[in-house]
Design a protein around this motif. Structure first.
Motif, PDB file in Angstrom:
ATOM      1  N   GLY A   7      -1.892  -4.034  23.804  1.00  0.00           N
ATOM      2  CA  GLY A   7      -0.561  -3.719  24.306  1.00  0.00           C
ATOM      3  C   GLY A   7      -0.634  -2.476  25.166  1.00  0.00           C
ATOM      4  N   SER A   8       0.127  -2.464  26.276  1.00  0.00           N
ATOM      5  CA  SER A   8       0.097  -1.340  27.216  1.00  0.00           C
ATOM      6  C   SER A   8       1.479  -0.721  27.385  1.00  0.00           C
ATOM      7  N   GLY A   9       2.434  -1.130  26.524  1.00  0.00           N
ATOM      8  CA  GLY A   9       3.815  -0.698  26.740  1.00  0.00           C
ATOM      9  C   GLY A   9       4.250   0.450  25.852  1.00  0.00           C
ATOM     10  N   THR A  10       5.363   1.060  26.237  1.00  0.00           N
ATOM     11  CA  THR A  10       5.964   2.125  25.456  1.00  0.00           C
ATOM     12  C   THR A  10       6.692   1.533  24.241  1.00  0.00           C
ATOM     13  N   PRO A  29       2.653 -10.869  35.609  1.00  0.00           N
ATOM     14  CA  PRO A  29       2.421 -10.849  34.151  1.00  0.00           C
ATOM     15  C   PRO A  29       1.940  -9.482  33.651  1.00  0.00           C
ATOM     16  N   ARG A  30       1.367  -8.657  34.545  1.00  0.00           N
ATOM     17  CA  ARG A  30       0.879  -7.346  34.103  1.00  0.00           C
ATOM     18  C   ARG A  30       2.029  -6.365  33.843  1.00  0.00           C
ATOM     19  N   ASP A  31       3.261  -6.746  34.232  1.00  0.00           N
ATOM     20  CA  ASP A  31       4.435  -5.936  33.899  1.00  0.00           C
ATOM     21  C   ASP A  31       5.030  -6.317  32.543  1.00  0.00           C
ATOM     22  N   LEU A  32       4.476  -7.340  31.885  1.00  0.00           N
ATOM     23  CA  LEU A  32       4.942  -7.701  30.534  1.00  0.00           C
ATOM     24  C   LEU A  32       4.092  -6.925  29.544  1.00  0.00           C
ATOM     25  N   ARG A  33       4.693  -5.934  28.893  1.00  0.00           N
ATOM     26  CA  ARG A  33       3.886  -5.021  28.070  1.00  0.00           C
ATOM     27  C   ARG A  33       4.357  -5.033  26.625  1.00  0.00           C
ATOM     28  N   THR A  34       3.471  -5.452  25.716  1.00  0.00           N
ATOM     29  CA  THR A  34       3.778  -5.297  24.290  1.00  0.00           C
ATOM     30  C   THR A  34       3.435  -3.859  23.905  1.00  0.00           C
ATOM     31  N   ARG A  35       3.780  -3.472  22.672  1.00  0.00           N
ATOM     32  CA  ARG A  35       3.645  -2.076  22.251  1.00  0.00           C
ATOM     33  C   ARG A  35       2.159  -1.654  22.224  1.00  0.00           C
ATOM     34  N   ALA A  36       1.904  -0.390  22.614  1.00  0.00           N
ATOM     35  CA  ALA A  36       0.547   0.103  22.867  1.00  0.00           C
ATOM     36  C   ALA A  36      -0.381  -0.072  21.669  1.00  0.00           C
ATOM     37  N   SER A  37      -1.517  -0.722  21.908  1.00  0.00           N
ATOM     38  CA  SER A  37      -2.530  -0.877  20.867  1.00  0.00           C
ATOM     39  C   SER A  37      -3.848  -1.339  21.483  1.00  0.00           C
ATOM     40  N   ILE A  38      -4.955  -0.959  20.868  1.00  0.00           N
ATOM     41  CA  ILE A  38      -6.259  -1.567  21.192  1.00  0.00           C
ATOM     42  C   ILE A  38      -6.930  -2.014  19.887  1.00  0.00           C
ATOM     43  N   LEU A  39      -6.102  -2.423  18.920  1.00  0.00           N
ATOM     44  CA  LEU A  39      -6.624  -2.672  17.585  1.00  0.00           C
ATOM     45  C   LEU A  39      -7.018  -1.374  16.926  1.00  0.00           C
TER      46      LEU A  39
END
Ligand SMILES: [Zn+2]
Ligand SMILES: [Zn+2]
Ligand SMILES: [Zn+2]
Length: 241
Positions: A7-10, A29-39
């Protein structure tokens, strides 16, 4: 090592509910951001992220801090427990472990009525530790009035949710290949670096590339071409090798 930006979103995610601005209605589609995570963290979008990336199992969870957008997907780890019947180790600074074990006691102790088994096994960290053959260096960060933990794994650092990096932490960040850094939006914010401040940090640390994450709906992916060379916007599903 391979890191996927889950996820790359705020904190609101993008699109944000109730908003019809150009980024929230963007067809990129790169503007669709789920909440920030890299696992690292269990974002409220964990379920969707794990399904999208087809993650078959989770070896460990590292927590950065206790804000809802980084923690509230914790219950979605249940699926992994049902499949693999083992508690997943999680690592965090002791004050974060205290908070998590208080707020999600059933996750760590089970529910006692035979319904829930413990899903996570808590480990407090105070410095460098080793996991699956990698050395993990926690990087203390200032995030407004709370503290957050960034993580350096090899020559990749993941520093989300911060508006200041103490000198002692800057010293832990030399010689990076990839810096994944909070870059929220253009306007200043009391708890997060904005894009201009994040670029300054990148100039100080001089990694080969910098990837800005935790982005709000004020940031359109197509503005990436205005970023300095070597600085990029994260997007959901981005793979960093
Ligand atoms: Zn956050
Ligand atoms: Zn919007
Ligand atoms: Zn936060």
């Amino acid at each position: 090592m391979k890191i996927t930006i889950l996820g790359s979103g705020t904190s609101t995610g993008v699109p944000m509910v109730g908003c019809l601005c150009p980024v929230c209605t963007s067809t990129d589609p790169r503007d669709l951001r789920t909440r920030a995570s890299i696992l690292v963290d269990t974002s409220p979008d964990l379920r969707r992220q794990a399904l999208r990336e087809k993650i078959p199992h989770i070896d460990a969870v590292l927590y950065t801090h206790t804000h809802a957008d980084h923690v509230n997907g914790i219950d979605d780890l249940r699926g992994y427990h049902l499949m693999h019947r083992r508690a997943v180790p999680c690592y965090a600074a002791s004050e974060i472990i205290d908070h998590l074990t208080r707020h999600f006691s059933y996750i760590f102790s089970g529910s006692g009525d035979g319904g829930y088994k413990p899903l996570l096994e808590a480990h407090s960290i105070s410095g460098k530790f080793h996991l699956f053959g990698s050395t993990i260096q926690p990087v203390p960060l200032v995030h407004g009035c709370v503290r957050a933990t960034g993580y350096r794994i090899g020559n990749i650092a993941y520093l989300t949710d911060c508006n200041r990096i103490p000198e002692s932490s800057m010293a832990l960040l030399s010689g990076l290949d990839t810096l994944i850094l909070d870059g929220l939006r253009y306007k200043p914010h009391p708890n997060h670096f904005n894009i201009e401040q994040a670029i300054k940090i990148s100039e100080q640390l001089q990694p080969r590339r910098t990837i800005l994450t935790h982005l709000t709906h004020e940031v359109s992916h197509e503005d990436e071409r205005r970023l300095p060379e070597g600085v990029f916007f994260a997007y959901d599903g981005m793979v960093i090798e």
